[in-house]
Design an enzyme around this catalytic site. Structure first.
Site, short mmCIF file in Angstrom:
data_model
loop_
_atom_site.label_atom_id
_atom_site.label_comp_id
_atom_site.label_asym_id
_atom_site.label_seq_id
_atom_site.Cartn_x
_atom_site.Cartn_y
_atom_site.Cartn_z
N ALA A 1 0.83 -1.04 0.23
CA ALA A 1 0.06 -0.21 0.01
C ALA A 1 0.80 1.27 0.12
CB ALA A 1 -0.83 -0.04 1.21
N PRO A 2 0.41 2.18 -0.44
CA PRO A 2 -0.92 2.58 -1.39
C PRO A 2 -0.95 1.94 -2.66
CG PRO A 2 0.37 4.68 -1.40
CD PRO A 2 1.17 3.47 -0.67
N ASP B 1 8.99 -3.31 -1.10
CA ASP B 1 9.51 -1.74 -0.63
C ASP B 1 9.07 -1.58 0.89
OD1 ASP B 1 9.58 0.98 -0.40
OD2 ASP B 1 7.81 1.29 -2.04
N ASP C 1 0.88 -9.64 8.08
CA ASP C 1 2.14 -9.20 8.25
C ASP C 1 3.34 -9.63 7.47
OD1 ASP C 1 4.80 -8.76 9.18
OD2 ASP C 1 4.22 -8.96 11.21
N CYS D 1 12.60 3.99 0.50
CA CYS D 1 12.61 5.58 0.28
C CYS D 1 13.45 6.26 1.25
CB CYS D 1 11.17 6.09 0.05
SG CYS D 1 10.07 6.11 1.47
N ASP E 1 -0.24 -6.23 2.47
CA ASP E 1 0.06 -5.33 3.45
C ASP E 1 -0.71 -5.48 4.81
OD1 ASP E 1 1.37 -2.10 3.06
OD2 ASP E 1 -0.15 -2.13 4.62
N GLY F 1 1.24 2.06 -5.72
CA GLY F 1 1.74 2.56 -6.90
C GLY F 1 2.43 1.58 -7.68
N LYS F 2 3.39 0.63 -7.02
CA LYS F 2 4.15 -0.15 -7.52
C LYS F 2 3.55 -1.62 -7.81
CE LYS F 2 8.41 1.42 -5.19
NZ LYS F 2 7.60 2.43 -4.63
#
Length: 439
Positions: free
Chosen positions: A247-248, A308, A292, A361, A266, A250-251
């Site tokens: 989430a959210p 990610d 999890d 990130c 998620d 994009g990938k």
């Protein structure tokens, strides 16, 4: 005055209660009074709160210069009212008298603040009188960065690059869109620029939901750097791919649009609902699992894994200036432990010969290459596969010595440009990604 009152509440929430801007501005679960504002005032709240946090260090110094003695703890809200007022005078095109008058009114409406109306009036008028000097403070990037972060980045990247990162954080970022197809066509239609990566970049876009193509699912919002890690999986047409901590979405959308059979995992049910809503708007499909990711066990291994991982998000301060003041140095180690657990799980659920892309990130080495190095040094059955410049559209400045992807806010999404040579098309978020193959 209502918009400024809400902005004060949101800034106080970030600085005093560690509430993120995203949470405060959420259309469903954010500040309860936002829905009463019209679109123009909601946009003003967002800009005012974000810029106050982006320039928090500079604003704080300005207030202290003209405050004869510190305010008592009981008047904490007065400090925030002063910060929001000073931001309007110093960094936004708001008439100074309007900023001063509304700040005094907000102080008068606060139980403790009413006793400091005169102080608010005097301090803001003095700031207005010294506006040019205050705007010209040397090294504003460093002034608006918490010391512990500045020290970490200097140690990791050197003083010059760290300074460029901090300076880049003061620039209001453009809006980046990942389009399903024809980026040049959509750039022309939306009045933007098609970057070499295929991302469409807009400035001054306004309300995203009113842009052409939103309702039709032609594109989704995604920073140019955030769109690179999924591309490192190569051709995923027909492959079974799992997006961990998805989430959210994009990938997930990138992988589904590229023809993969995607499972999105998620732990947050609320965030997963948002992912599902995004996929529905885009007309894309993925299996969703609320679990999890560090514990989840699929029925069979996947062809590829995109992880990610949750992180300190220090690479996203251009878009999320609140993160600088919410995060603490003590969190980095805890997050690194979680990331290493997730990496081990990624290895467990991919087929031999399958590919893992690990991304964060973050600008913090412990959350990036250190975790990958530790996994390999511990004897995990994986090999690092270096990324080639051609895979990231010639952005060779975004490659680490080990061949991992490393974008910095000081980078520009144009091949061959030096970080110090700022491009008018803007920078990118700080992202890290490493590609591994299970042996």
């Amino acid at each position: 005055m209502e918009a400024r009152r809400i902005a004060v509440d949101i800034v106080a929430g970030a600085l005093k209660r560690a509430q993120t801007l995203d949470a405060a501005l959420d259309s469903e679960h954010g500040h309860p009074d936002l829905a009463r504002l019209d679109a123009r005032d909601r946009a003003f709240v967002k800009v005012l709160a974000a810029e106050t946090l982006r320039r928090h260090g500079q604003i704080d110094l300005a207030i202290k210069r003209f405050l004869e003695k510190p305010l008592p703890k009981s008047a904490a809200m007065v400090n925030t009212i002063l910060s929001v007022g000073a931001c309007q005078i110093l960094f936004l095109d708001v008439p100074p008298h309007a900023a001063v008058d509304t700040a005094v009114s907000l102080a008068a409406a606060d139980r403790a603040g009413r006793h400091f109306r005169g102080v608010v009036n005097a301090v803001l008028r003095r700031i207005d009188g010294a506006r040019d000097d205050l705007r010209a403070m040397p090294d504003p990037g460093r002034l608006n960065t918490p010391g512990w972060l500045a020290d970490r980045w200097t140690a990791a990247y050197g003083a010059e690059v760290a300074g460029a990162i901090m300076a880049a954080h003061l620039e209001e970022p453009p809006l980046d869109l990942t389009v399903r197809s024809e980026p040049e066509v959509w750039a022309q239609r939306l009045g933007g620029t098609a970057l070499p990566t295929g991302t469409v970049r807009l400035t001054g876009a306004g309300d995203v939901t009113r842009l052409a193509g939103f309702e039709d699912g032609a594109w989704w919002v995604q920073d140019v750097a955030a769109a690179l890690p999924a591309k490192l999986l190569g051709n995923v047409q027909g492959l079974r791919v799992v997006d961990l901590c998805a989430a959210p979405g994009g990938k997930t959308a990138q992988l589904a649009a590229a023809g993969a059979t995607v499972t999105a995992v998620d732990r947050s049910a609320a965030r997963m609902k948002r992912l599902e809503a995004n996929l529905a708007r885009l007309g894309l499909a993925a299996r969703t699992v609320v679990a999890d990711a560090a514990e989840w066990q699929p029925d069979e291994p996947f062809d590829a894994v995109l992880l990610d991982a949750p992180c300190a998000a220090t690479g996203t301060l251009r878009r999320h200036p609140d993160i600088a003041w919410i995060r603490r140095a003590s969190e980095i180690g805890r997050l690194a432990d979680l990331q290493r657990r997730l990496l081990r799980r990624a290895v467990d659920i991919v087929k031999p010969g399958g590919t893992i892309v690990y991304a964060t990130c973050s600008l913090e080495p412990e959350e990036c290459e250190a975790g990958v190095d530790a996994l390999i040094d511990a004897g995990a059955p994986v090999e690092r596969v270096p990324v080639g410049a051609g895979e990231i559209f010639g952005l060779d400045q975004c490659l680490s010595p080990a061949g991992d992807l490393r974008t910095l806010p000081a980078h520009t999404p144009v091949p061959g440009r030096d970080p110090s040579d700022r491009d008018p098309r803007g920078g990118m978020d700080g992202f890290y990604a490493a590609r591994l193959v299970r042996t």
